[in-house]
Design a protein around this motif. Structure first.
Motif, PDB file in Angstrom:
ATOM      1  N   ALA A 197       0.831  -1.208   0.000  1.00  0.00           N
ATOM      2  CA  ALA A 197       0.000   0.000   0.000  1.00  0.00           C
ATOM      3  C   ALA A 197       0.860   1.250   0.000  1.00  0.00           C
ATOM      4  N   LEU A 198       0.299   2.331  -0.544  1.00  0.00           N
ATOM      5  CA  LEU A 198       0.903   3.662  -0.525  1.00  0.00           C
ATOM      6  C   LEU A 198       2.273   3.728  -1.193  1.00  0.00           C
ATOM      7  N   LEU A 199       2.458   2.913  -2.225  1.00  0.00           N
ATOM      8  CA  LEU A 199       3.661   2.994  -3.033  1.00  0.00           C
ATOM      9  C   LEU A 199       3.161   3.083  -4.473  1.00  0.00           C
ATOM     10  N   PRO A 200       3.655   4.042  -5.275  1.00  0.00           N
ATOM     11  CA  PRO A 200       3.142   4.145  -6.645  1.00  0.00           C
ATOM     12  C   PRO A 200       3.423   2.872  -7.439  1.00  0.00           C
ATOM     13  N   GLU A 201       2.481   2.495  -8.306  1.00  0.00           N
ATOM     14  CA  GLU A 201       2.656   1.287  -9.108  1.00  0.00           C
ATOM     15  C   GLU A 201       3.944   1.366  -9.921  1.00  0.00           C
ATOM     16  N   SER A 202       4.241   2.570 -10.446  1.00  0.00           N
ATOM     17  CA  SER A 202       5.441   2.693 -11.277  1.00  0.00           C
ATOM     18  C   SER A 202       6.691   2.407 -10.455  1.00  0.00           C
ATOM     19  N   GLU A 203       6.658   2.787  -9.175  1.00  0.00           N
ATOM     20  CA  GLU A 203       7.830   2.524  -8.336  1.00  0.00           C
ATOM     21  C   GLU A 203       7.984   1.023  -8.074  1.00  0.00           C
ATOM     22  N   VAL A 204       6.859   0.364  -7.804  1.00  0.00           N
ATOM     23  CA  VAL A 204       6.913  -1.090  -7.608  1.00  0.00           C
ATOM     24  C   VAL A 204       7.470  -1.744  -8.863  1.00  0.00           C
ATOM     25  N   ASN A 205       6.962  -1.326 -10.029  1.00  0.00           N
ATOM     26  CA  ASN A 205       7.444  -1.840 -11.304  1.00  0.00           C
ATOM     27  C   ASN A 205       8.944  -1.666 -11.454  1.00  0.00           C
TER      28      ASN A 205
ATOM     29  N   PHE B 112       5.878   9.503 -21.298  1.00  0.00           N
ATOM     30  CA  PHE B 112       6.980   9.235 -20.375  1.00  0.00           C
ATOM     31  C   PHE B 112       7.803  10.495 -20.127  1.00  0.00           C
ATOM     32  N   VAL B 113       8.008  11.283 -21.188  1.00  0.00           N
ATOM     33  CA  VAL B 113       8.750  12.537 -21.031  1.00  0.00           C
ATOM     34  C   VAL B 113       8.041  13.438 -20.030  1.00  0.00           C
ATOM     35  N   ARG B 114       6.728  13.593 -20.210  1.00  0.00           N
ATOM     36  CA  ARG B 114       5.943  14.454 -19.303  1.00  0.00           C
ATOM     37  C   ARG B 114       6.114  14.024 -17.857  1.00  0.00           C
ATOM     38  N   ARG B 115       6.206  12.716 -17.629  1.00  0.00           N
ATOM     39  CA  ARG B 115       6.336  12.211 -16.258  1.00  0.00           C
ATOM     40  C   ARG B 115       7.785  12.137 -15.817  1.00  0.00           C
ATOM     41  N   ARG B 117      10.139  10.146 -16.747  1.00  0.00           N
ATOM     42  CA  ARG B 117      10.577   8.780 -16.478  1.00  0.00           C
ATOM     43  C   ARG B 117      11.165   8.175 -17.749  1.00  0.00           C
ATOM     44  N   PRO B 118      12.198   7.323 -17.598  1.00  0.00           N
ATOM     45  CA  PRO B 118      12.718   6.636 -18.777  1.00  0.00           C
ATOM     46  C   PRO B 118      11.679   5.634 -19.289  1.00  0.00           C
ATOM     47  N   MET B 119      11.621   5.466 -20.603  1.00  0.00           N
ATOM     48  CA  MET B 119      10.613   4.574 -21.171  1.00  0.00           C
ATOM     49  C   MET B 119      11.213   3.228 -21.527  1.00  0.00           C
ATOM     50  N   PRO B 120      10.774   2.150 -20.879  1.00  0.00           N
ATOM     51  CA  PRO B 120      11.219   0.825 -21.328  1.00  0.00           C
ATOM     52  C   PRO B 120      10.789   0.622 -22.785  1.00  0.00           C
ATOM     53  N   GLU B 121      11.698   0.127 -23.591  1.00  0.00           N
ATOM     54  CA  GLU B 121      11.462  -0.033 -25.032  1.00  0.00           C
ATOM     55  C   GLU B 121      10.174  -0.847 -25.302  1.00  0.00           C
ATOM     56  N   SER B 122       9.885  -1.789 -24.397  1.00  0.00           N
ATOM     57  CA  SER B 122       8.714  -2.662 -24.600  1.00  0.00           C
ATOM     58  C   SER B 122       7.424  -1.873 -24.768  1.00  0.00           C
ATOM     59  N   ASN B 123       7.394  -0.651 -24.264  1.00  0.00           N
ATOM     60  CA  ASN B 123       6.169   0.141 -24.364  1.00  0.00           C
ATOM     61  C   ASN B 123       5.780   0.449 -25.801  1.00  0.00           C
ATOM     62  N   ASN B 138      -4.972   6.680 -27.785  1.00  0.00           N
ATOM     63  CA  ASN B 138      -5.255   6.601 -26.349  1.00  0.00           C
ATOM     64  C   ASN B 138      -4.736   7.866 -25.656  1.00  0.00           C
ATOM     65  N   PHE B 139      -5.660   8.711 -25.213  1.00  0.00           N
ATOM     66  CA  PHE B 139      -5.277   9.938 -24.502  1.00  0.00           C
ATOM     67  C   PHE B 139      -5.299   9.741 -22.985  1.00  0.00           C
ATOM     68  N   TRP B 140      -5.576   8.513 -22.543  1.00  0.00           N
ATOM     69  CA  TRP B 140      -5.781   8.251 -21.122  1.00  0.00           C
ATOM     70  C   TRP B 140      -4.762   7.236 -20.587  1.00  0.00           C
ATOM     71  N   GLY B 141      -3.933   6.726 -21.512  1.00  0.00           N
ATOM     72  CA  GLY B 141      -2.938   5.734 -21.139  1.00  0.00           C
ATOM     73  C   GLY B 141      -2.064   5.492 -22.350  1.00  0.00           C
ATOM     74  N   THR B 142      -1.460   4.319 -22.439  1.00  0.00           N
ATOM     75  CA  THR B 142      -0.479   4.119 -23.515  1.00  0.00           C
ATOM     76  C   THR B 142      -0.877   3.074 -24.550  1.00  0.00           C
ATOM     77  N   ALA B 143      -1.852   2.215 -24.271  1.00  0.00           N
ATOM     78  CA  ALA B 143      -2.188   1.139 -25.215  1.00  0.00           C
ATOM     79  C   ALA B 143      -3.120   1.668 -26.302  1.00  0.00           C
ATOM     80  N   THR B 144      -2.688   1.562 -27.554  1.00  0.00           N
ATOM     81  CA  THR B 144      -3.512   2.035 -28.660  1.00  0.00           C
ATOM     82  C   THR B 144      -4.661   1.051 -28.918  1.00  0.00           C
TER      83      THR B 144
END
Lengths: 429, 429
Positions: A197-205, B112-115, B117-123, B138-144
């Motif tokens: 709990a209370l840990l961002p999913e991205s951090e867990v990832n 990823f840039v906005r956040r 964070r480095p982007m794993p290539e798998s994305n 997809n404007f709400w996440g990453t999966a097209t």
């Protein structure tokens, strides 16, 4: 997440019949609960299907599992009405007629007599089952369940009512006795979950992602929802040690305070919170604004929570905050109800007015209305205080709609209580 | 309940992929919500299916709808991990390759840039879709997402992420524009529901059962759960008047006070309760014992409920009942907390301590522990009082486990508040 670690486990398909499901009135929670039970008992669930109460659709759905599973479990469709088609369809697909179960008929008649009600004749249809099936008498309602034998490509089929209390009763009474003996190669999978709990999913990832494929005996899944995350490790009968090793590796990469429970079972946050408070002998009082009783409601979902919940007040209005918590009008006028000052005054008020060891308050804007540029929807102050005078209040910005903001707030507050009880660090946002 | 009134409506099958569903971690609420939306838009949902993240199972589930529906909607299975198989499977089943959508890839990188964070290539796999599909950015996440064209027996297929916020975003943005034009013969069914509370299901059945088959243009369904019942009338485009006439006949056979809402929409009890209190300009205070904040929580689920909820206290312990409500120790010692006397003292305490117009209290035994032969699990006192000095308290025996007793109690209490506000008769048990 993957699941192909089933090996040669008996394969199950689950079928729910009822237009109320395909029309979206209810989620198919029968399939969910059955899946959990079957996994615990060493079966592998391949698929769920839900179809409308239409003869062709039901028959097609049943035929579609022939040759690809060992057991079909169907719920619904064996009641007294013309929409209840499953008895006839199963008989037809297995090429047999129907037979009357005298004992079942007597039980149905008795049930109406006991309730002092006349019995519509149509109810007796529920005493008929396919001629080659074993009857499963219903002590919780009127629809007789039955177990169809396997025949060629046709799997065994367990057919039960859709009412949860009725199929649960049948499952508990008959499954181990009448169904399981047909499946000697059952083997419960080992499941081990780290509840976070209370840990961002991205951090867990970031911390554990590279371990997901590190041991082919262990399937890893990650499930995140509203501030809580499950890391699930699953493996076959031979994977117990591999799972334990993997859990150890993951644990070593995660902050200890973020793991609120761990083990083969499912846990709710509130169970962990109640457990922690009980262990430490602490009682809590809550003042809830935007969650409207949600925190108390979840704590009291846990049986035995009376030992830890002193009381909770839902102070939705400013008047209630003044009346029940002694908050002064100038404070509200100066800072507003959604402010550090108000959240602190709420816990201080609880401390004065109750015998609780810990006080917790939430005040925020769940939406849809009430947001401003300075305090947008999702802004929530959570404060906590104890008899030692320790007191903290933090501002959070939770995402989503009203229900989402409330759920995030509840999860955060419950976990703060647990960590406070255990003297663990609390994240400040 | 029946559903075959769809006539020639476009037929939809819904597929959810994810082992977390077949393993029973979540109920398939995506399928539920999609079904509601599709019904409103004039489609008929034939079936739901949920399958594990396994290539063969997913492919089989997709092939099984060929030739028997006009549109397949799939959620899940298009994320960045190796378990996300749907892109490739759809391409294969339609006999095409994959193509990269440059705009989608740019959006993923930007995210990823906005956040920071480095982007794993798998994305970047999420920017690929079957070559003949229309991309749904997809404007709400990453999966097209993507829309597959119909081809021979293959239906149109709308493929979206499993995350609710993402598929909802796509549905709202693209469904009317890109999907509906392929289905000109949509025709929203008319749905009219009588929402009934505090009347036994058997009584509703006795009063209206003979009307269920009285007009073939109108399908009638009855759904009962924990004290509330829906009588749902459904018909095609030409059945509007027939449905209105049927509703009129049913209404005339039911006690008026038992129908808490009626119309094409879904209603919750708490919505009706908040509406009634608001209309009458009344504010309520609650003291909850066994429901642990559940009544306040449900009232505050309704946006705008701050206008009607004065406050609520969860007085789980005897101390809290004394402290917050002024209940005296001798009363508790003589009668116990689960008693008419305590329930009455609770509402009297609320009346003294708050400015509410109506006070409501519940005190009971939700289980699993705490039951006795005289006061078994499920025994609940509910009391209500107003400023006119009217006061009533009744003992109820609610069935089922802790969650069931709590839900029955909440439903009963909410409906009592509504009836009290509207000066309608309240059942005494």
């Amino acid at each position: 997440m993957g699941s192909s670690c089933g090996g040669n486990l008996p394969r199950v398909c689950i079928l729910s019949t009822g237009s109320e499901i395909t029309q979206g009135l209810y989620a198919d929670t029968n399939a969910q609960e059955l899946s959990r039970r079957l996994m615990d008992r060493g079966f592998e669930v391949m698929s769920h299907a839900a179809v409308a109460d239409e003869r062709d659709e039901i028959a097609r759905a049943i035929r579609s599992v022939f040759g690809r599973c060992d057991l079909l479990i169907a719920t619904g469709g064996i009641g007294p009405t013309v929409d209840d088609l499953n008895r006839g369809i199963f008989a037809e697909l297995w090429g047999v007629g129907l037979r009357r179960i005298a004992r079942a008929e007597a039980m149905i008649r008795q049930r109406f007599v006991r309730r002092g009600r006349p019995m519509p004749e149509s109810n007796l249809a529920q005493a008929w089952i396919p001629a080659n099936a074993r009857p499963l008498l219903n002590f919780w309602g009127t629809a007789t369940g039955f177990l169809m034998p396997t025949m060629g490509e046709r799997p065994h089929a367990l057919v039960m009512p859709g009412v949860p209390a009725e199929w649960r009763g049948m499952f508990d009474r008959y499954f181990a006795r009448d169904v399981e003996p047909h499946f000697p190669n059952r083997s419960p999978r080992h499941v081990h979950t780290l509840h976070i709990a209370l840990l961002p999913e991205s951090e867990v990832n970031d911390r554990v992602r590279d371990l997901f494929d590190a041991d082919e005996r262990v399937q890893v899944g990650i499930l995140a929802k509203q501030g809580r995350i499950r890391l699930r490790l699953i493996g076959g009968a031979d994977a117990r040690n591999a799972i334990a090793a993997m859990a150890q590796r993951m644990r070593s990469r995660l902050p200890a305070e973020a793991i609120f429970a761990e083990g083969p079972e499912e846990f709710t946050l509130e169970e962990a919170t109640v457990h922690a408070l009980k262990t430490e002998g602490l009682r809590v009082a809550c003042a809830e604004s935007c969650t409207g009783g949600g925190i108390a409601n979840r704590l009291t979902n846990v049986a035995g929570s009376s030992a830890v919940l002193e009381e909770s007040v839902v102070t939705y209005s400013n008047e209630a905050k003044m009346q029940w918590l002694g908050i002064e009008a100038p404070l509200l006028a100066t800072h507003g109800a959604v402010s550090r000052e108000c959240s602190m005054a709420m816990v201080q008020g609880l401390m004065k007015r109750t015998n609780a060891d810990i006080a917790l308050s939430v005040t925020g804007i769940a939406g849809p209305g009430g947001g401003t540029p300075e305090k947008p929807v999702g802004s929530v102050w959570i404060a906590i205080m104890d008899r030692g005078g320790r007191c903290e209040s933090h501002l959070h910005h939770f995402p989503g709609d009203r229900a989402s903001v409330r759920a995030w707030t509840e999860n955060h507050a419950l976990e703060m209580l647990r960590r406070w009880a255990k003297h663990l660090p609390i994240p400040t946002s």
